[in-house]
Write an enzyme that holds these catalytic residues in place. Sequence first.
Site, PDB file in Angstrom:
ATOM      1  N   HIS A 207      22.273  62.348 -33.181  1.00 23.86           N
ATOM      2  CA  HIS A 207      23.717  62.584 -33.160  1.00 23.86           C
ATOM      3  C   HIS A 207      24.060  63.834 -33.978  1.00 23.86           C
ATOM      4  O   HIS A 207      24.812  64.707 -33.530  1.00 23.86           O
ATOM      5  CB  HIS A 207      24.431  61.355 -33.728  1.00 23.86           C
ATOM      6  CG  HIS A 207      25.905  61.517 -33.901  1.00 23.86           C
ATOM      7  ND1 HIS A 207      26.827  60.911 -33.070  1.00 23.86           N
ATOM      8  CD2 HIS A 207      26.638  62.205 -34.824  1.00 23.86           C
ATOM      9  CE1 HIS A 207      28.047  61.235 -33.469  1.00 23.86           C
ATOM     10  NE2 HIS A 207      27.956  62.010 -34.540  1.00 23.86           N
ATOM     11  N   GLU A 208      23.491  63.935 -35.170  1.00 25.47           N
ATOM     12  CA  GLU A 208      23.782  65.084 -36.028  1.00 25.47           C
ATOM     13  C   GLU A 208      23.189  66.376 -35.464  1.00 25.47           C
ATOM     14  O   GLU A 208      23.795  67.439 -35.584  1.00 25.47           O
ATOM     15  CB  GLU A 208      23.266  64.822 -37.449  1.00 25.47           C
ATOM     16  CG  GLU A 208      23.901  63.630 -38.136  1.00 25.47           C
ATOM     17  CD  GLU A 208      25.429  63.681 -38.141  1.00 25.47           C
ATOM     18  OE1 GLU A 208      25.989  64.799 -38.172  1.00 25.47           O
ATOM     19  OE2 GLU A 208      26.047  62.614 -38.089  1.00 25.47           O
TER      20      GLU A 208
ATOM     21  N   HIS B  80      25.429  68.191 -33.154  1.00 25.98           N
ATOM     22  CA  HIS B  80      26.382  69.102 -33.807  1.00 25.98           C
ATOM     23  C   HIS B  80      25.706  70.409 -34.211  1.00 25.98           C
ATOM     24  O   HIS B  80      26.342  71.467 -34.190  1.00 25.98           O
ATOM     25  CB  HIS B  80      26.966  68.421 -35.043  1.00 25.98           C
ATOM     26  CG  HIS B  80      27.825  67.237 -34.733  1.00 25.98           C
ATOM     27  ND1 HIS B  80      28.830  67.253 -33.798  1.00 25.98           N
ATOM     28  CD2 HIS B  80      27.848  65.974 -35.259  1.00 25.98           C
ATOM     29  CE1 HIS B  80      29.431  66.067 -33.749  1.00 25.98           C
ATOM     30  NE2 HIS B  80      28.837  65.282 -34.619  1.00 25.98           N
TER      31      HIS B  80
ATOM     32  N   GLU C  68      32.790  63.381 -31.135  1.00 30.17           N
ATOM     33  CA  GLU C  68      31.953  62.253 -31.541  1.00 30.17           C
ATOM     34  C   GLU C  68      31.436  61.489 -30.334  1.00 30.17           C
ATOM     35  O   GLU C  68      30.278  61.046 -30.311  1.00 30.17           O
ATOM     36  CB  GLU C  68      32.745  61.320 -32.471  1.00 30.17           C
ATOM     37  CG  GLU C  68      33.085  61.948 -33.810  1.00 30.17           C
ATOM     38  CD  GLU C  68      31.850  62.487 -34.522  1.00 30.17           C
ATOM     39  OE1 GLU C  68      30.867  61.734 -34.673  1.00 30.17           O
ATOM     40  OE2 GLU C  68      31.863  63.669 -34.905  1.00 30.17           O
TER      41      GLU C  68
END
Length: 673
Positions: A166-167, A170, A250
Amino acid sequence: MNFFERQRRVRRLSVRLVALFVLAVVGIVLVVDLAVVLAFNATDAPPRELAALLGVVTAGTVAAIGAAALFRTVALRGGGGKVARELGGVPVPADTTDPELRRLRNVVEEMALASGVPVPEVYVLPNESAINAFAAGWTPSDAAVAVTRGALRRLNRDELQGVIAHEFSHVVNGDMRLNIRLMGLLFGILFLAVIGRGLLRAGILGDGRNRGGGGGANPLPLVGIAMIAAGYVGVLAGRLIQASVSRQREYLADASAVQFTRQTRGIAGALKKIGGVAEGSELKAPKRDEVGHMLLGEATGRASWFATHPPLVDRIRALEPSFDPAELSRLAKQWSAAPPSGRQEDVALGLAPADQPGAAEPARAPDRAGAPDPAGAPGSAAAAATAGRALPVEGHQVSVAPADVLRGVANPTEAAYAHATALLERIPPDLLDRARHRDAVVPLVLGLLLSPQPRVRQAQRSALADRHGTGTADAATRAADALADLHPALRLPLAELAFPALRDRPEPELEALLATVFSLIHADGAIDVSEYCLSRLLLNELQESLHPDSRWRTDRRRLTDARSAAAFLLAVLAQAGHTDPAAAQRAFQAGAATLRPGAHLPYAPPENGVLALETAWPVLDGLRPGDKERLVAATVEVISHDGTMTVPEFELLRTICGLLHCPLPPVVAAGAG
């Protein structure tokens, strides 16, 4: 939505961010102007005097907001590590032996190699018992990934992998740059509340000293109250801006984590634990609100109208449509008595040895079906065979289509992750140890940069001796000898794994190393494609980590403005990939047709080969996302014009994509056999 479309979306978000910031400033200015007029009884003042007063107040307010935002932005030039340290983060050493921290670093290293980005700095927030994480930085080269101690304790490896994926979404999609820019702007619009408190305190103290003196009413308390009110207008506006910028991203990052890991269990399980454990995602750090928009979960742990994240239930349902919200209540009741332990769950899943629940396993990809895979355990014959199949033999070629490469940019798959794991397993342990140790990493990296050609190596060694002394030159030569038998496909990954330890060296030493790398590239004007790729990529990463580019926009140039630089790049690639001049020209024209359909570009290969690209990189990196997409497609067309791609050609492609900030995951393993 591919990488380039996401980049266009980030640009649109940047425009929206500026617009919302301007509206917030206007609202704050109006509040301050009104308060000053009332405080100084200027409602009956002549229009000219009133206009002059409001002009001064407005200019002062805007200047204060701008100066505060600029000050904070400059303070964040330290990159993602600066943000992590402000929240109490502690760096995780590259050579750590702590089981939980080793597991974290293994996952981060695998993700980085599979994503085609430098291994970021890794931090743990030791005083945070909640489950949360974030990625911060201006570029992937100065990025940092931080997780809370609660996340390490509560999440099993699959869930930790989902959170890190997930990170990394980004990181590779450019969200970090917008996030860190937002931190600076928010500080500016919240700064007036600090000024207001000071004025209010000064006004009250002044009243106490002047009481009984017969003087007029002190306007400072009223102005201070107004400034505080304006500051809270800024707080409200900041929350709205954070929510506007963060919420939809998100969902996209959750989906990217699923796409990367090929299972929903990881990221969905982490979100369920956030909703089920008592600590939730709430941070204790004083600056938690400032970074709320870049966290995995809500910084305050509470949903509200101004929440920076979508509701947990909605995020889980987007991953598991059949999810029943009542499940969170059941889990909360279950975990209130016995909180989950990620380490015990790893043992149950076969991801950690049963006799050493805390032991960190060597890097590997867990079975995507969810069950442990004993045959694929670290060090097993099956794992070694898998790793062996992932590495091409000398001269191996892979069929590549431009459309497949474009889809793969910043879009790692399960195969890319498995390939990254195989690469880690195949790198000799002693070389891994050197790459992760800050005192051994410099000779190793310099050894990677030394050419196997005796004449070129002698020139490089002389350059090293002149700059760093014969001791360093000898150590680098010994490292180069130790690296002689390393598979060519492992050299670039080893350099990427060495980057965190290298970045940990003192800044003056890194500045000197920058000059050394540049001198090695140009030692005698003769360098092959693989050597250039490794040297140039390392040079670029070091430069960006030391001097992050915090400009608001870096992608303004149109392809028509970079026509000569693009043609230059295609000519170099055609020349490097073909010994037959006629075949090279045909490959160049194929790429030129992809770059600019219907236009004719002259084929003019430079005399000094790949070294001629030094002048092209700054121009091409400044292209807009859509034009970069066409350039990458044209590049693939040239390199794979004969329908195949060799290891050196693929390294060159990865280097080009890295220098253009279009991270390309490994694809060579797809054709290995």
